[in-house]
Motif scaffolding. Structure first.
Motif, PDB file in Angstrom:
ATOM      1  N   ARG B 126      24.153 -30.423  10.920  1.00 29.15           N
ATOM      2  CA  ARG B 126      23.562 -31.585  10.234  1.00 29.15           C
ATOM      3  C   ARG B 126      24.654 -32.466   9.662  1.00 29.15           C
ATOM      4  O   ARG B 126      24.615 -33.689   9.771  1.00 29.15           O
ATOM      5  CB  ARG B 126      22.671 -31.109   9.084  1.00 29.15           C
ATOM      6  N   GLN B 127      25.630 -31.827   9.027  1.00 33.71           N
ATOM      7  CA  GLN B 127      26.669 -32.626   8.365  1.00 33.71           C
ATOM      8  C   GLN B 127      27.613 -33.270   9.378  1.00 33.71           C
ATOM      9  O   GLN B 127      28.031 -34.410   9.191  1.00 33.71           O
ATOM     10  CB  GLN B 127      27.419 -31.767   7.344  1.00 33.71           C
ATOM     11  N   ILE B 128      27.930 -32.542  10.483  1.00 33.42           N
ATOM     12  CA  ILE B 128      28.758 -33.169  11.525  1.00 33.42           C
ATOM     13  C   ILE B 128      28.003 -34.389  12.072  1.00 33.42           C
ATOM     14  O   ILE B 128      28.566 -35.461  12.272  1.00 33.42           O
ATOM     15  CB  ILE B 128      29.060 -32.194  12.687  1.00 33.42           C
ATOM     16  N   HIS B 129      26.692 -34.200  12.308  1.00 32.95           N
ATOM     17  CA  HIS B 129      25.872 -35.269  12.880  1.00 32.95           C
ATOM     18  C   HIS B 129      25.911 -36.502  11.976  1.00 32.95           C
ATOM     19  O   HIS B 129      26.097 -37.623  12.439  1.00 32.95           O
ATOM     20  CB  HIS B 129      24.435 -34.767  13.045  1.00 32.95           C
ATOM     21  N   HIS B 130      25.766 -36.274  10.673  1.00 35.54           N
ATOM     22  CA  HIS B 130      25.726 -37.417   9.752  1.00 35.54           C
ATOM     23  C   HIS B 130      27.098 -38.080   9.644  1.00 35.54           C
ATOM     24  O   HIS B 130      27.210 -39.304   9.668  1.00 35.54           O
ATOM     25  CB  HIS B 130      25.227 -36.966   8.378  1.00 35.54           C
ATOM     26  N   TRP B 131      28.152 -37.254   9.552  1.00 38.06           N
ATOM     27  CA  TRP B 131      29.495 -37.843   9.473  1.00 38.06           C
ATOM     28  C   TRP B 131      29.826 -38.602  10.755  1.00 38.06           C
ATOM     29  O   TRP B 131      30.405 -39.694  10.722  1.00 38.06           O
ATOM     30  CB  TRP B 131      30.563 -36.766   9.226  1.00 38.06           C
ATOM     31  N   ALA B 132      29.458 -38.021  11.891  1.00 33.66           N
ATOM     32  CA  ALA B 132      29.749 -38.690  13.160  1.00 33.66           C
ATOM     33  C   ALA B 132      28.996 -40.016  13.250  1.00 33.66           C
ATOM     34  O   ALA B 132      29.499 -40.988  13.819  1.00 33.66           O
ATOM     35  CB  ALA B 132      29.386 -37.785  14.334  1.00 33.66           C
ATOM     36  N   ALA B 133      27.786 -40.058  12.655  1.00 30.55           N
ATOM     37  CA  ALA B 133      27.013 -41.305  12.674  1.00 30.55           C
ATOM     38  C   ALA B 133      27.709 -42.382  11.852  1.00 30.55           C
ATOM     39  O   ALA B 133      27.798 -43.550  12.264  1.00 30.55           O
ATOM     40  CB  ALA B 133      25.604 -41.058  12.139  1.00 30.55           C
ATOM     41  N   MET B 134      28.221 -41.976  10.683  1.00 33.42           N
ATOM     42  CA  MET B 134      28.966 -42.933   9.850  1.00 33.42           C
ATOM     43  C   MET B 134      30.174 -43.445  10.624  1.00 33.42           C
ATOM     44  O   MET B 134      30.491 -44.630  10.624  1.00 33.42           O
ATOM     45  CB  MET B 134      29.476 -42.246   8.579  1.00 33.42           C
ATOM     46  N   LEU B 135      30.851 -42.497  11.285  1.00 29.93           N
ATOM     47  CA  LEU B 135      32.074 -42.829  12.021  1.00 29.93           C
ATOM     48  C   LEU B 135      31.756 -43.710  13.225  1.00 29.93           C
ATOM     49  O   LEU B 135      32.507 -44.626  13.555  1.00 29.93           O
ATOM     50  CB  LEU B 135      32.736 -41.528  12.472  1.00 29.93           C
ATOM     51  N   PHE B 136      30.636 -43.415  13.873  1.00 31.87           N
ATOM     52  CA  PHE B 136      30.225 -44.178  15.063  1.00 31.87           C
ATOM     53  C   PHE B 136      30.132 -45.666  14.726  1.00 31.87           C
ATOM     54  O   PHE B 136      30.741 -46.508  15.387  1.00 31.87           O
ATOM     55  CB  PHE B 136      28.875 -43.634  15.541  1.00 31.87           C
ATOM     56  N   VAL B 137      29.393 -45.972  13.670  1.00 33.09           N
ATOM     57  CA  VAL B 137      29.213 -47.381  13.311  1.00 33.09           C
ATOM     58  C   VAL B 137      30.532 -47.966  12.801  1.00 33.09           C
ATOM     59  O   VAL B 137      30.893 -49.103  13.131  1.00 33.09           O
ATOM     60  CB  VAL B 137      28.088 -47.546  12.270  1.00 33.09           C
ATOM     61  N   ALA B 138      31.276 -47.169  12.033  1.00 33.54           N
ATOM     62  CA  ALA B 138      32.541 -47.673  11.493  1.00 33.54           C
ATOM     63  C   ALA B 138      33.515 -47.980  12.636  1.00 33.54           C
ATOM     64  O   ALA B 138      34.161 -49.032  12.648  1.00 33.54           O
ATOM     65  CB  ALA B 138      33.138 -46.648  10.534  1.00 33.54           C
ATOM     66  N   ALA B 139      33.605 -47.068  13.600  1.00 36.91           N
ATOM     67  CA  ALA B 139      34.543 -47.265  14.701  1.00 36.91           C
ATOM     68  C   ALA B 139      34.129 -48.462  15.544  1.00 36.91           C
ATOM     69  O   ALA B 139      34.978 -49.250  15.983  1.00 36.91           O
ATOM     70  CB  ALA B 139      34.618 -46.006  15.556  1.00 36.91           C
ATOM     71  N   MET B 140      32.810 -48.612  15.775  1.00 35.07           N
ATOM     72  CA  MET B 140      32.349 -49.787  16.532  1.00 35.07           C
ATOM     73  C   MET B 140      32.726 -51.063  15.801  1.00 35.07           C
ATOM     74  O   MET B 140      33.177 -52.038  16.408  1.00 35.07           O
ATOM     75  CB  MET B 140      30.818 -49.745  16.700  1.00 35.07           C
ATOM     76  N   THR B 141      32.547 -51.057  14.476  1.00 33.60           N
ATOM     77  CA  THR B 141      32.834 -52.252  13.691  1.00 33.60           C
ATOM     78  C   THR B 141      34.320 -52.609  13.775  1.00 33.60           C
ATOM     79  O   THR B 141      34.687 -53.762  14.025  1.00 33.60           O
ATOM     80  CB  THR B 141      32.432 -52.017  12.225  1.00 33.60           C
ATOM     81  N   LEU B 297      33.582 -29.262   5.207  1.00 32.34           N
ATOM     82  CA  LEU B 297      34.183 -29.329   3.872  1.00 32.34           C
ATOM     83  C   LEU B 297      33.648 -30.458   2.990  1.00 32.34           C
ATOM     84  O   LEU B 297      33.823 -30.421   1.774  1.00 32.34           O
ATOM     85  CB  LEU B 297      35.703 -29.480   4.001  1.00 32.34           C
ATOM     86  N   MET B 298      33.055 -31.463   3.590  1.00 35.31           N
ATOM     87  CA  MET B 298      32.613 -32.603   2.778  1.00 35.31           C
ATOM     88  C   MET B 298      31.104 -32.733   2.842  1.00 35.31           C
ATOM     89  O   MET B 298      30.544 -32.989   3.899  1.00 35.31           O
ATOM     90  CB  MET B 298      33.283 -33.885   3.290  1.00 35.31           C
ATOM     91  N   GLN B 299      30.484 -32.572   1.678  1.00 36.06           N
ATOM     92  CA  GLN B 299      29.024 -32.617   1.648  1.00 36.06           C
ATOM     93  C   GLN B 299      28.523 -34.027   1.942  1.00 36.06           C
ATOM     94  O   GLN B 299      29.087 -35.004   1.472  1.00 36.06           O
ATOM     95  CB  GLN B 299      28.535 -32.196   0.265  1.00 36.06           C
ATOM     96  N   ILE B 300      27.468 -34.108   2.735  1.00 36.66           N
ATOM     97  CA  ILE B 300      26.864 -35.416   2.997  1.00 36.66           C
ATOM     98  C   ILE B 300      25.356 -35.263   3.048  1.00 36.66           C
ATOM     99  O   ILE B 300      24.840 -34.298   3.603  1.00 36.66           O
ATOM    100  CB  ILE B 300      27.416 -36.044   4.300  1.00 36.66           C
ATOM    101  N   ASN B 301      24.676 -36.208   2.415  1.00 41.53           N
ATOM    102  CA  ASN B 301      23.216 -36.233   2.402  1.00 41.53           C
ATOM    103  C   ASN B 301      22.594 -34.883   2.037  1.00 41.53           C
ATOM    104  O   ASN B 301      21.855 -34.294   2.830  1.00 41.53           O
ATOM    105  CB  ASN B 301      22.689 -36.696   3.760  1.00 41.53           C
ATOM    106  N   PRO B 302      22.887 -34.359   0.824  1.00 39.16           N
ATOM    107  CA  PRO B 302      22.291 -33.082   0.410  1.00 39.16           C
ATOM    108  C   PRO B 302      20.822 -33.269   0.032  1.00 39.16           C
ATOM    109  O   PRO B 302      20.488 -33.382  -1.152  1.00 39.16           O
ATOM    110  CB  PRO B 302      23.134 -32.675  -0.809  1.00 39.16           C
TER     111      PRO B 302
END
Lengths: 357, 560
Positions: B126-141, B297-302
C-alpha cells in the motif's frame, strides 16, 4: 563538418552562422578503470559484492516473512515501528536497489563508453513514398465510387455519428434524474421534521435545553438517524448534521423573523458548509465565529450564520428549534432552505443575508 | 474428386547430396531466437533497435522515473486488488486493529485495514503504491518542465507534447480516484469536495453530480465506479498513451544538447544494447528499490488514524495529495462570488478555481507549442535543445507560470502557514490573492534578467576566456584574475544557438508578439569579434593579465 553544410529544408535555418566552426566529436578519454588494472578489478569486486548481497537479503526476507509475527513492534528514534513491515520492505527494497546499482556500475565502468553517432532523418515520409501514398489514396477513393455516389459517404458518416445517441442514452440510468420532484425529495430535503429531538452525535442522548451552558457547542444529529444504516445513513447524515450552540442572547443579534427559532440563546445551524460541503466545526467561543477547516469559510453564528470570511457565498442554514414537554430540544421543521453546497437549480433568494430582519 | 498424383522419375532429394554450406558460426542467432524469428520475423524490427543510440544527460532520466513509477504502480496495484473490496456496503470491523473493532464502516475501508494489518507485506505494498503515485505525478511534472525549458516540444515533437499533457491530466484523475478508494475520513472529505465542485458547474452541475454518484452524495456507487476508473479505464488509457509516447520518442530519436559534433542531423550517445539496456534497466531497479524503502520506512496515508468516512466529521488541516494542491489553493483564496439569478445559483467561487483553473492549465499547456511556433514563425525541425538562457522570454514565461502554480499550491496550505508561522489566516489568504498575480510578474522579470546575464557571461567567456582562479598583483598594486582561452568545442557550444528574429508577415498582434519574443537577447559574438579579440591574444602570463585584464583572450584557434 559544420551544421551549415548539412542543412536542408527540414533543419532549422540558423539566422546567424556559427561564428566558431564545429570541431567535431571530442576524442574519447579512457576511464580510470580502462587503464588501471587494480581499479578495474576493484570495480568488478564491487559489482559482484552488490549482486552477492541480493541472495542474502532474499533469504532474510523469507525468514522475516515466516518468523516475525505481523503484530510485532519495536521502538526506535522515539517512534514505534511495525517490525515485519519494516524488515520485509527493508530487505527486499535493498535487494532491488542493489541490483539496480550493480547494473548501472556495470554500464558505467565495465561496458564500452565510446560514444557513437547515429544519423537522424526528417520525421516526414520521403517524397517518393508520399507520391505513392497520394496516388494510392486517390486510386482507392476512385475505386470506392464515393465521388459519384456521395450519399453513401454522408450516410456512413451520419449513421456513425448518430450512434452517439444510443451510446449516451444507454448511460441515462447512471443516476436518478434530478428533476424538480426528485431534487425536492433528495438534495433539498433532510430527515429533520417537526418534533424530532436533537441528539448528541456520538451517544444519541437527547439534548436538554437546561443542561447547555453559554459558550457550549454540541455536535448533534436528528434522533431518527439511528434507524438508518449503510448508504441511507451516510446520505442522511451528510445533510442532517447540525451544531447546537448556546450564546448570551444579549451579545448576539437575533432577527425578528427568527425570534422563535431559538431557545434562550440556544441556536442550531447546519454543520455542512455552504461552500463545498465540509462539516464545519472550529468554534471561536468569544466571537461566535465558526470556521470551516477545509477552506476556512467563516460564519457568524451570532448573526444568523452570515459569511464573514472565505470562499463560501451563503449563510449557514439555521434550523428552527424549540423544546418539548420534557424540556428537550426538538426541531420545529426541516431546514427552510437546502443545506450544503450550491447547485444550479437552487433558489438562493430565501437564504438569510446580512441585514435581513 | 482429387486427381492422382504424378510420379516423378528422378528424385532431386536424392540427387543433391552436398550439404548446404553452413553459415559462419559467429553470425548465427541463438536457437531460441531463431525459432521466434522464423515465426515472427521480429528480427527485422530488433535489428534497427538493438544498437539505437541514446544521448546521455541527467535531465533525460526524469521521464524514465515517471515510466518506472507507472510500472511499479501496476505491479503493486495488482497485489492490492487481490484483497481490496470496492464496496460501500456497511460491515462491522472484526480484524486485528483493535481500536476499530466493532465500528461500522464500509467494506472498502475494512478491506484496506485488512490489507494494512492482516496481510503480510500488505501495508508495504500500500505504501509503495502511494509513494510511487506521488512520484509518478511529480516525475511527469518535472519531465514536462525539462521539455518545456529546453524547447524539446518544438517540431516534430508537438504531438508527443500533447500526449504528455494528456498523460499528466489523466494521471491526476488516476491519483485522485486511487486515494478516494479506501473510504476513510480524508478520502471521503476529498469526495465531498469533488461533489461540491461538480455541483457548481452551471446548468448541468446537478445532473453530473447525480450521474457520477448515482444519486445523492455519498450514495453507494461512487467507490465501485472509481475502482473501475482507477484499475481499468484510466490505466488502460495511460498504457496506450505511454506506448504512443515511447513509439514517437523512438521514431524521432531523442533530442540532444548542443556540443561539438552534435548536430541537427545526428544523435550522439551510447547504444541501447548493451549500455542503455543496463543503464535504464538498472535505473528501473533503483527507482523501485527507493520507493520500496520509502514504503518500508516512511509512513503515508495512515487511514487507520483517520477512521472510516463520516460525513459529519473532518480533520483540521485536511489536504489532498500534493498534485491537487493548486486546485485546493485556488478554491481557498477565491473570493466568494456567487450569482443568484431568479431561482438559479451560479457558483463562480467554485467553478472558476475548479473547472476554470484546471481547464486553463491543461489547455494552455497543450496549445503552447503552437502558440510559440506562431509567434516565432519557426516551422523547422529541432533536435538540438535550447539552453534555457538562450530563450529568455520562454524561460521567463515558464518560470512565471511555475511561480503562479506555486502560489496557488502554497495557498492550499494557508491554514498550515498561518499556524506554523503564527500569522493571521485571513492575512495569508488576502496576501495569496494578490501574490498569484504579482509574483509571476516579478518572477518573469527576475528570470529574464538572469537569462540575459548568463548570455552576457557566455559571450565574455568566448571572447576573453574563462577565469583561472590565479590572482595576480601588478607592480602598482592592483589585483586581477588571469583568464585562459576556452577550447574550440566550448566556444562552439556557446555560440551555435540561433538568434531570434521577429516575423515580418502576419497581423499586427503576431508581429508585436514576435518582436517582443525576439527582443532583449544579447547579440552573440561574431566570427569577426572573436578574430579581433584573438589579435590581442598573448600567451597567458600573469604580467600581461595584470596589465590588462581583458587582454588575456581566448579564441577557438588558440585552443586547438
Amino acid at each position: 563538418m559544420s551544421e551549415l553544410d548539412v542543412r536542408d529544408a527540414a533543419t532549422p535555418p540558423e539566422p546567424a552562422a556559427t561564428p566558431v566552426p564545429d570541431p567535431g566529436l571530442e576524442e574519447h578519454v579512457e576511464r580510470y578503470t580502462d587503464v588501471d588494472d587494480r581499479a578495474s578489478r576493484a570495480t568488478y569486486r564491487q559489482i559482484v559484492a552488490m549482486l552477492g548481497a541480493v541472495p542474502v537479503l532474499v533469504v532474510a526476507f523469507v525468514v522475516v516473512y515466516f518468523a516475525v509475527p505481523i503484530s510485532a513492534e519495536f521502538a526506535l528514534f522515539g517512534t514505534t515501528w511495525k517490525a515485519q513491515h519494516v524488515l520485509l520492505g527493508g530487505t527486499v527494497g535493498l535487494a532491488i536497489l542493489l541490483i539496480g546499482m550493480a547494473l548501472i556500475q556495470w554500464a558505467r565502468l565495465v561496458m564500452s563508453d565510446v560514444e557513437m553517432s547515429e544519423e537522424r532523418h526528417p520525421a516526414q515520409t520521403g517524397p517518393e513514398a508520399r507520391a505513392v501514398l497520394a496516388a494510392d489514396t486517390k486510386a482507392g477513393v476512385e475505386e470506392s465510387g464515393i465521388k459519384r455516389r456521395a450519399l453513401i459517404g454522408s450516410g456512413v458518416a451520419g449513421g456513425l455519428g448518430l450512434l452517439v445517441v444510443p451510446a449516451l442514452l444507454a448511460l441515462g440510468d447512471l443516476g436518478p434524474w434530478p428533476t424538480d420532484a426528485v431534487r425536492a425529495k433528495t438534495i433539498e430535503k433532510t430527515i429533520w421534521a417537526e418534533g424530532i429531538r436533537l441528539v448528541n452525535d456520538v451517544n444519541y442522548l437527547p439534548l436538554k435545553a437546561s443542561e447547555l451552558v453559554v459558550g457550549q457547542l454540541v455536535n448533534a444529529e436528528p434522533e431518527n438517524l439511528q434507524a438508518l444504516h449503510g448508504s441511507e445513513y451516510q446520505i442522511a447524515k451528510a445533510k442532517a448534521a447540525i451544531i447546537v450552540v448556546r450564546m448570551d442572547p444579549n451579545s448576539i443579534r437575533i432577527p425578528d423573523s427568527r425570534k422563535d427559532w431559538q431557545v434562550d440563546g440556544i441556536l442550531c445551524y447546519s454543520k455542512i458548509c455552504t461552500h463545498v460541503g465540509c462539516p464545519i466545526s472550529l468554534w471561536e467561543q468569544q466571537s461566535h465565529h465558526l470556521l470551516c477547516p477545509c477552506h476556512q469559510s467563516t460564519f457568524d453564528l451570532g448573526n444568523s450564520g452570515v459569511v464573514v470570511f472565505g470562499p463560501a457565498a451563503r449563510s449557514l442554514p439555521q434550523l428552527p428549534i424549540t423544546t418539548d414537554a420534557d424540556g428537550y430540544l426538538v426541531a420545529r421543521s426541516d431546514f427552510t432552505v437546502p443545506v450544503g453546497p450550491s447547485f444550479f437549480e437552487r433558489d438562493s433568494s430565501k437564504d438569510f443575508k446580512d441585514g435581513d430582519n | 474428386m482429387a486427381k492422382p498424383t504424378k510420379i516423378r522419375e528422378d528424385s532431386p532429394a536424392l540427387a543433391v547430396q552436398t550439404p548446404p554450406e553452413a553459415p559462419p558460426a559467429v553470425n548465427k542467432l541463438a536457437p531460441a531466437a531463431e525459432w521466434v524469428d522464423q515465426r515472427s520475423g521480429i528480427g527485422k524490427v530488433i535489428k534497427g533497435a538493438l544498437r539505437k543510440i541514446f544521448p546521455d544527460h541527467w535531465s533525460f532520466l526524469l521521464g524514465e522515473i515517471a515510466l518506472y513509477s507507472f510500472i511499479i504502480l501496476l505491479l503493486t496495484g495488482v497485489f492490492l486488488t487481490l484483497w481490496f473490496k470496492p464496496s460501500m456496503g456497511e460491515v462491522e470491523y472484526s480484524g486485528s486493529y483493535e481500536l476499530m473493532r466493532n465500528i461500522p464502516m464500509s467494506e472498502a475501508f475494512a478491506s484496506t485495514l485488512n490489507i494494512s494489518f492482516d496481510v503480510r507485506g500488505g501495508l508495504l505494498m500500500r505504501q509503495i503504491h502511494h509513494w510511487a503515485a506521488m512520484l509518478f505525478v511529480a516525475a511527469m511534472t518535472i519531465h514536462m518542465l525539462r521539455v518545456f525549458f529546453t524547447g524539446a516540444f518544438r517540431k516534430p515533437r508537438e504531438l508527443n507534447w500533447i500526449i504528455g499533457v494528456g498523460l499528466l491530466s489523466i494521471g491526476l484523475i488516476e491519483g485522485f480516484a486511487g486515494y478516494s478508494l479506501p473510504d476513510d475520513l480524508l478520502s471521503g472529505t476529498g469526495l465531498r469536495f469533488v461533489d461540491g465542485s461538480i455541483r457548481s458547474i452551471p446548468i448541468i452541475g446537478t445532473w453530473v453530480e447525480f450521474f457520477v454518484f448515482g444519486g445523492e452524495f455519498p450514495g453507494e456507487l461512487i467507490i465501485p465506479r472509481l475502482y473501475m476508473v482507477h484499475i481499468l479505464l484510466v490505466p488502460g488509457l495511460l498504457l496506450g498513451l505511454i506506448s504512443a509516447h515511447m513509439a514517437l520518442l523512438v521514431y524521432h530519436k531523442h533530442t540532444q544538447w548542443p556540443g561539438p559534433g552534435r548536430t541537427q542531423k545526428n544523435v550522439v550517445g551510447y547504444p541501447l544494447f548493451p549500455v542503455y539496456a543496463a543503464k535504464a534497466g538498472g535505473f528501473f531497479f533503483i527507482v523501485f528499490g527507493v520507493t520500496t524503502l520509502m514504503g518500508a520506512l516512511m509512513q503515508i496515508n495512515p487511514v487507520w488514524l483517520y477512521g472510516p468516512y463520516n460525513p459529519s466529521q473532518v480533520t483540521a488541516g485536511s489536504q489532498p495529495d500534493w498534485y491537487m494542491g493548486f486546485v485546493e489553493g485556488a478554491i481557498r483564496i477565491m473570493p466568494n462570488w456567487e450569482w443568484h439569478l431568479g431561482s438559479t445559483t451560479w457558483s463562480w467561487n467554485i467553478f472558476i478555481p475548479f473547472v476554470g483553473l484546471m481547464g486553463l492549465l491543461f489547455t494552455g499547456l497543450a496549445l503552447y507549442p503552437f502558440i510559440e511556433a506562431w509567434v516565432t514563425g519557426d516551422k523547422s525541425e529541432h533536435h538540438l535543445l535550447d539552453r534555457p538562457r538562450n530563450a529568455p522570454n520562454r524561460t521567463a514565461f515558464g518560470v512565471a507560470c511555475m511561480t503562479c502554480y506555486g502560489m496557488f499550491w502554497a495557498a492550499g496550505g494557508n491554514d498550515i502557514i498561518a499556524t506554523q508561522f503564527h500569522v493571521s489566516l485571513n492575512d495569508v489568504t488576502y496576501f495569496m490573492r494578490v501574490a498569484v498575480f504579482v509574483a509571476p510578474v516579478i518572477a518573469f522579470i527576475v528570470t529574464k534578467r538572469i537569462c540575459l546575464s548568463l548570455q552576457r557571461r557566455d559571450a565574455e567567456t568566448v571572447l576573453h576566456g574563462s577565469p583561472t582562479g590565479v590572482i595576480v598583483r601588478s607592480p602598482d598594486g592592483g589585483y586581477t584574475e588571469a583568464h585562459t582561452p576556452v577550447s574550440q568545442g566550448e566556444a562552439y557550444t556557446l555560440t551555435r544557438h540561433p538568434q531570434w528574429t521577429p516575423v515580418e508577415s502576419g497581423g499586427r498582434v503576431r508581429q508585436r508578439l514576435s518582436r517582443w519574443f525576439a527582443h532583449g537577447q544579447i547579440a552573440k559574438p561574431t566570427a569577426e569579434d572573436i578574430e579581433a579579440a584573438s589579435h590581442h591574444a598573448h600567451p597567458i602570463s600573469p604580467v600581461d593579465a595584470a596589465a590588462d585584464e581583458t587582454a588575456s583572450i581566448g579564441s577557438g584557434k588558440d585552443a586547438e
